[in-house]
Motif scaffolding. Structure first.
Motif, PDB file in Angstrom:
ATOM      1  N   GLU A  27     -65.981  -7.384  -6.339  1.00 41.94           N
ATOM      2  CA  GLU A  27     -65.348  -6.256  -7.016  1.00 41.94           C
ATOM      3  C   GLU A  27     -64.263  -5.678  -6.123  1.00 41.94           C
ATOM      4  OE1 GLU A  27     -65.772  -4.525 -10.055  1.00 41.94           O
ATOM      5  OE2 GLU A  27     -66.715  -6.429 -10.544  1.00 41.94           O
ATOM      6  N   PRO A  28     -63.082  -5.411  -6.642  1.00 43.35           N
ATOM      7  CA  PRO A  28     -62.032  -4.814  -5.816  1.00 43.35           C
ATOM      8  C   PRO A  28     -62.456  -3.444  -5.282  1.00 43.35           C
ATOM      9  CG  PRO A  28     -61.149  -5.582  -7.907  1.00 43.35           C
ATOM     10  CD  PRO A  28     -62.631  -5.680  -7.994  1.00 43.35           C
ATOM     11  N   THR A  29     -62.203  -3.221  -3.996  1.00 47.26           N
ATOM     12  CA  THR A  29     -62.482  -1.924  -3.388  1.00 47.26           C
ATOM     13  C   THR A  29     -61.188  -1.152  -3.150  1.00 47.26           C
ATOM     14  OG1 THR A  29     -62.511  -2.992  -1.228  1.00 47.26           O
ATOM     15  CG2 THR A  29     -64.640  -2.623  -2.299  1.00 47.26           C
ATOM     16  N   GLY A  30     -60.075  -1.816  -3.363  1.00 49.08           N
ATOM     17  CA  GLY A  30     -58.782  -1.178  -3.194  1.00 49.08           C
ATOM     18  C   GLY A  30     -57.675  -2.099  -3.661  1.00 49.08           C
ATOM     19  N   GLY A 136     -54.908  -1.573  13.170  1.00 50.51           N
ATOM     20  CA  GLY A 136     -54.465  -2.911  13.536  1.00 50.51           C
ATOM     21  C   GLY A 136     -55.192  -4.029  12.818  1.00 50.51           C
ATOM     22  N   ASP A 137     -56.127  -3.703  11.933  1.00 49.08           N
ATOM     23  CA  ASP A 137     -56.878  -4.722  11.216  1.00 49.08           C
ATOM     24  C   ASP A 137     -56.071  -5.281  10.043  1.00 49.08           C
ATOM     25  OD1 ASP A 137     -59.188  -4.265  12.818  1.00 49.08           O
ATOM     26  OD2 ASP A 137     -59.646  -2.508  11.591  1.00 49.08           O
ATOM     27  N   ALA A 138     -56.145  -6.587   9.850  1.00 44.47           N
ATOM     28  CA  ALA A 138     -55.477  -7.222   8.715  1.00 44.47           C
ATOM     29  C   ALA A 138     -56.148  -6.762   7.423  1.00 44.47           C
ATOM     30  CB  ALA A 138     -55.550  -8.735   8.836  1.00 44.47           C
ATOM     31  N   VAL A 139     -55.336  -6.342   6.453  1.00 40.16           N
ATOM     32  CA  VAL A 139     -55.850  -5.885   5.170  1.00 40.16           C
ATOM     33  C   VAL A 139     -55.598  -6.956   4.112  1.00 40.16           C
ATOM     34  CG1 VAL A 139     -55.631  -4.124   3.365  1.00 40.16           C
ATOM     35  CG2 VAL A 139     -55.561  -3.457   5.765  1.00 40.16           C
ATOM     36  N   ARG A 150     -61.906  -4.571   3.689  1.00 38.11           N
ATOM     37  CA  ARG A 150     -60.437  -4.559   3.705  1.00 38.11           C
ATOM     38  C   ARG A 150     -59.887  -3.488   2.773  1.00 38.11           C
ATOM     39  NH1 ARG A 150     -58.319 -10.019   2.189  1.00 38.11           N
ATOM     40  NH2 ARG A 150     -59.975  -9.829   0.679  1.00 38.11           N
ATOM     41  N   GLY A 151     -60.660  -3.070   1.776  1.00 35.29           N
ATOM     42  CA  GLY A 151     -60.235  -2.044   0.836  1.00 35.29           C
ATOM     43  C   GLY A 151     -60.576  -0.637   1.278  1.00 35.29           C
ATOM     44  N   SER A 152     -61.063  -0.495   2.503  1.00 37.82           N
ATOM     45  CA  SER A 152     -61.437   0.825   3.007  1.00 37.82           C
ATOM     46  C   SER A 152     -60.197   1.619   3.388  1.00 37.82           C
ATOM     47  CB  SER A 152     -62.336   0.688   4.237  1.00 37.82           C
ATOM     48  OG  SER A 152     -62.534   1.947   4.838  1.00 37.82           O
ATOM     49  N   ILE A 153     -60.148   2.866   2.960  1.00 38.29           N
ATOM     50  CA  ILE A 153     -59.003   3.719   3.289  1.00 38.29           C
ATOM     51  C   ILE A 153     -59.282   4.596   4.502  1.00 38.29           C
ATOM     52  CG2 ILE A 153     -58.029   3.739   0.973  1.00 38.29           C
ATOM     53  CD1 ILE A 153     -59.360   6.518   0.634  1.00 38.29           C
ATOM     54  N   ALA A 154     -60.381   4.336   5.208  1.00 36.99           N
ATOM     55  CA  ALA A 154     -60.693   5.090   6.418  1.00 36.99           C
ATOM     56  C   ALA A 154     -59.584   4.862   7.439  1.00 36.99           C
ATOM     57  CB  ALA A 154     -62.032   4.647   6.983  1.00 36.99           C
ATOM     58  N   THR A 155     -59.139   5.929   8.062  1.00 40.34           N
ATOM     59  CA  THR A 155     -58.096   5.829   9.083  1.00 40.34           C
ATOM     60  C   THR A 155     -58.593   6.492  10.353  1.00 40.34           C
ATOM     61  OG1 THR A 155     -57.084   7.876   8.288  1.00 40.34           O
ATOM     62  CG2 THR A 155     -56.164   5.821   7.451  1.00 40.34           C
ATOM     63  N   PRO A 156     -58.057   6.089  11.505  1.00 40.92           N
ATOM     64  CA  PRO A 156     -58.459   6.754  12.734  1.00 40.92           C
ATOM     65  C   PRO A 156     -58.042   8.227  12.684  1.00 40.92           C
ATOM     66  CG  PRO A 156     -56.658   5.216  13.139  1.00 40.92           C
ATOM     67  CD  PRO A 156     -57.063   5.055  11.720  1.00 40.92           C
ATOM     68  N   ALA A 157     -58.725   9.056  13.448  1.00 43.33           N
ATOM     69  CA  ALA A 157     -58.413  10.482  13.460  1.00 43.33           C
ATOM     70  C   ALA A 157     -57.044  10.748  14.072  1.00 43.33           C
ATOM     71  CB  ALA A 157     -59.485  11.247  14.233  1.00 43.33           C
ATOM     72  N   ARG A 158     -56.634   9.876  14.979  1.00 48.51           N
ATOM     73  CA  ARG A 158     -55.346  10.034  15.641  1.00 48.51           C
ATOM     74  C   ARG A 158     -54.675   8.684  15.803  1.00 48.51           C
ATOM     75  NH1 ARG A 158     -56.111  14.678  20.133  1.00 48.51           N
ATOM     76  NH2 ARG A 158     -57.188  16.106  18.773  1.00 48.51           N
ATOM     77  N   ALA A 159     -53.414   8.732  16.186  1.00 48.59           N
ATOM     78  CA  ALA A 159     -52.641   7.501  16.367  1.00 48.59           C
ATOM     79  C   ALA A 159     -53.199   6.667  17.509  1.00 48.59           C
ATOM     80  CB  ALA A 159     -51.186   7.843  16.661  1.00 48.59           C
ATOM     81  N   ILE A 160     -52.954   5.375  17.431  1.00 45.91           N
ATOM     82  CA  ILE A 160     -53.336   4.444  18.485  1.00 45.91           C
ATOM     83  C   ILE A 160     -52.088   4.184  19.324  1.00 45.91           C
ATOM     84  CG2 ILE A 160     -53.985   2.059  18.926  1.00 45.91           C
ATOM     85  CD1 ILE A 160     -55.758   2.215  16.493  1.00 45.91           C
ATOM     86  N   THR A 161     -52.243   4.282  20.632  1.00 46.42           N
ATOM     87  CA  THR A 161     -51.139   3.972  21.524  1.00 46.42           C
ATOM     88  C   THR A 161     -51.322   2.555  22.020  1.00 46.42           C
ATOM     89  OG1 THR A 161     -50.981   6.265  22.233  1.00 46.42           O
ATOM     90  CG2 THR A 161     -49.928   4.623  23.642  1.00 46.42           C
ATOM     91  N   VAL A 162     -50.348   1.706  21.753  1.00 45.52           N
ATOM     92  CA  VAL A 162     -50.406   0.315  22.169  1.00 45.52           C
ATOM     93  C   VAL A 162     -49.705   0.218  23.510  1.00 45.52           C
ATOM     94  CG1 VAL A 162     -49.809  -2.050  21.556  1.00 45.52           C
ATOM     95  CG2 VAL A 162     -50.391  -0.410  19.768  1.00 45.52           C
TER      96      VAL A 162
END
Length: 182
Positions: A27-30, A136-139, A150-162
């Motif tokens: 089932e599509p999650t997103g 950074g995860d492939a969607v 892959r359909g999860s819209i959860a995002t980190p609380a803050r930006a990731i510094t690479v």
């Protein structure tokens, strides 16, 4: 006889469980979209799509990957913008699309359409062309429905510094994932 029927019941449960889980994962999650214009072609309610897009744009400003070096950012995304933050300059990719997440567990409207849970920014991988989330995860490699995590819209609380080349290869979160940032 009672022992045999218990074993049979457990065996049937063990066989039925993966089948049920597989049905849930199909089932599509997103759905991955480039823009609001894609909503009609993906049969998504335009009003809900616009809301999800606004959510994604707001999150993009907070969680977009930050690179210390412009060339590293551009090697992953092709073009990046300077971002001034806390007296430092970082480089961040533009939002290349957004993930519209569906509400889980029977999230359907009265008309039978899926209810939208929100939106998350996506970034186009310059080298592979796919879509990546802020962590950074492939969607997905293309627009359209996605299933499972892959359909999860959860995002980190803050930006990731690479800190080194390669999106997600050596990333340090400024803050913790899932926490409520201050």
């Amino acid at each position: 006889m009672k022992k045999r029927s218990s074993n049979l019941r457990l065996t049937l449960m063990a066989v039925a469980m993966p089948i049920g889980l597989a049905a849930c994962e199909s089932e599509p999650t997103g759905v991955v979209l480039n823009s609001i214009d894609d909503c009609r072609s993906q049969q998504v309610d335009v009003a809900q799509c616009e809301t999800a897009y606004r959510d994604a744009v707001a999150k993009h400003a907070q969680v977009a990957p930050r690179y210390e070096d412009a060339m590293q950012c551009e090697s992953d995304f092709g073009s990046c913008q300077p971002v001034r933050e806390e007296g430092r300059t970082y480089y961040s990719p533009p939002m290349g699309g957004f993930l519209l997440g569906y509400a889980l567990a029977g999230g359907f409207s009265n008309t039978g359409a899926r209810q939208v849970a929100g939106g998350a920014p996506l970034y186009r991988d310059y080298r592979g062309g796919g879509y990546r989330n802020a962590g950074g995860d492939a969607v997905s490699r293309q627009t359209g429905p996605v299933t499972g995590k892959r359909g999860s819209i959860a995002t980190p609380a803050r930006a990731i510094t690479v800190s080194r080349a390669g999106f997600g290869s050596r990333a340090a979160a400024r803050g913790t994932f899932g926490s409520r940032g201050s």
